[in-house]
Design a protein around this motif. Sequence first.
Motif, mmCIF file in Angstrom:
data_model
loop_
_atom_site.group_PDB
_atom_site.id
_atom_site.type_symbol
_atom_site.label_atom_id
_atom_site.label_comp_id
_atom_site.label_asym_id
_atom_site.label_seq_id
_atom_site.Cartn_x
_atom_site.Cartn_y
_atom_site.Cartn_z
ATOM 1 N N SER A 1 0.828 -1.216 0.000
ATOM 2 C CA SER A 1 0.000 0.000 0.000
ATOM 3 C C SER A 1 0.858 1.260 0.000
ATOM 4 O O SER A 1 1.879 1.337 0.677
ATOM 5 C CB SER A 1 -0.936 -0.004 1.214
ATOM 6 N N GLN A 2 0.410 2.238 -0.763
ATOM 7 C CA GLN A 2 1.083 3.536 -0.847
ATOM 8 C C GLN A 2 0.140 4.699 -0.574
ATOM 9 O O GLN A 2 0.561 5.850 -0.604
ATOM 10 C CB GLN A 2 1.721 3.714 -2.229
ATOM 11 N N SER A 3 -1.123 4.392 -0.313
ATOM 12 C CA SER A 3 -2.095 5.440 0.014
ATOM 13 C C SER A 3 -2.951 4.950 1.170
ATOM 14 O O SER A 3 -3.068 3.739 1.410
ATOM 15 C CB SER A 3 -2.983 5.756 -1.195
ATOM 16 N N LEU A 4 -3.556 5.881 1.896
ATOM 17 C CA LEU A 4 -4.358 5.508 3.057
ATOM 18 C C LEU A 4 -5.556 4.660 2.655
ATOM 19 O O LEU A 4 -5.886 3.680 3.327
ATOM 20 C CB LEU A 4 -4.827 6.773 3.791
ATOM 21 N N SER A 5 -6.230 5.002 1.549
ATOM 22 C CA SER A 5 -7.406 4.247 1.116
ATOM 23 C C SER A 5 -7.021 2.806 0.766
ATOM 24 O O SER A 5 -7.738 1.854 1.104
ATOM 25 C CB SER A 5 -8.081 4.931 -0.064
ATOM 26 N N PHE A 6 -5.884 2.634 0.099
ATOM 27 C CA PHE A 6 -5.415 1.290 -0.247
ATOM 28 C C PHE A 6 -5.069 0.518 1.023
ATOM 29 O O PHE A 6 -5.380 -0.675 1.155
ATOM 30 C CB PHE A 6 -4.185 1.404 -1.152
#
Length: 406
Positions: free
Chosen positions: A109-114
Motif C-alpha cells: 500500500s502507498q495510500s491511506l485508502s489502499f
Amino acid sequence: MEQAFCDHEPVTSGEVSDPPELHRTRLAVAAAFATQGGVFISLTTRLPDFQDKYDLSNGELSGLLLMMVLLAGGGSVLAETRAKALSSARLLRTGLVGLTVGAALIGASQSLSFFIAAMATYGLSLGMVDATTNMQAVALEHRYGRPILPSFHSAWTFGGLIGAALALATSHLDVGWVGLVAVVPLAVQFAPFLAGIGDPAQESPAPVIPWRPIILVGIGMVLFYMVDTAAFTWGPLFLKNVFDDTPSGLFALAVFPYLLSSGAMRFAGDGLVARYGAVPILRIGAVVASASLAVVVFAPAWPIAVLGFLVLGSGVGVIAPLSFSAAARIAGGEEEDPATRQRRVDAVIGRFNQFNYVGALIGSVLTGAVGEHDLRVGFAVPMVLILGILPLARAFAPGEVSLGKT
C-alpha cells in the motif's frame, strides 16, 4: 469438531504419548497457529511506522483497528455458518489464502485508502483462520483425551516471537517489507489438517447448546483478549509516546518479552493444568497480570515498562486455550454420536470466538480512546478489569458448572 477432552484425573507428563496417526495433523494445526501469530505480530509491531506513514492520530488508529476487529468478527461468523456445510480444514485453507492476500496488500500500500482496504481484507481472513484453527484444535484435543490446547496457543506465541524478532531486525527498513510475510500462510495452506467426520450435507436438527455456562467462560476470554490486544496494538505505541528516550528501533520490545513469557507459560500449560487444574492457575495469573500492568502504568522509564510487559505474559498466557477447552467440553455433551457432537462443537467454537473480538474491541479501541492523550490512563483499564478472572475461574473447572438448559 469433536468435543474437547473428557473430564479426567490429573496426569503427569510422560504418561501418554502422541497417537502416531494424529501427529502429522497436530503439527499442521500448530503450524497454522504459528502462522496466524507470526503474521499478526509482524503487522501490529509496525503500527508506529504505519501511524507515521499515514499521519494517523491515536483516535484515527483506534477507528482503523475497530474496523479490522469488526471484520474479523464477521470472518469468524462466516466460518461458523459455513462449517455446517464445509469442513473446518477447507475453511482454514481459504482463510490462509486471505491472509496471504491481505498481508501482501498491506505491504504494497502507498495510500491511506489502499491501506484501509488491505486491512479490511486481512481482518476478514483473520477471523476465519482464528475460528477454524480452534475448531481443529478442540477436535484433536478430544481425540488425544488430555489437555493440549495450551501447546497449540504456544505455537501461536512462537510464531508471534518470530514476527516480533523480524520487526526488531528490520526496523530500519521501509515498512513495506512487512508484506513479505505473506509467503508463510500461502505455504501452510497445503498442510494435512484434520478432515471432518460424518456427512456435512445431511440434514439434521439444530443442536441444543448450553449457552449459559459457556457465556461465563466467554467473559473470561473477553478479559484475556482485552489485555492481549492492548499489549499487541498499544504496547509499541506506549513505548514510543510515553517515553521520549525509547530508541526508535526498540518499540517492538513491548511485544517480544510479553510473547516470550506467554509462550513459556503456554508451553508448560498442558502439564500444569493436568497436574493442578485450571482454577488456581487462572486466579494466580489474574493477580500477576494486574500487578504487571500496574508496573507498566506507573513505570518511570521505558525499561521498567518492558519488564511489566514481560511479567504480564506469564499471568495471562493460558486463559485463551483454557477458555476454548472449557467451551468445547461444555458443548460436547456425553451421549451423542461423533457427527452430532462435531456439529454442535463447531457451532459453539465459531460463535464462542466472538468473545475474542469483544475483548479485542476493549483492548484496542477502548484502550486507545481512553488513552488518546495519555496511554498510561488507557492501560489502567485492563489493569483493573483483568481481576474479573478471580470470580470467573470456577466456571473453567470440569463438572463445576451445571449444563442445565439455555
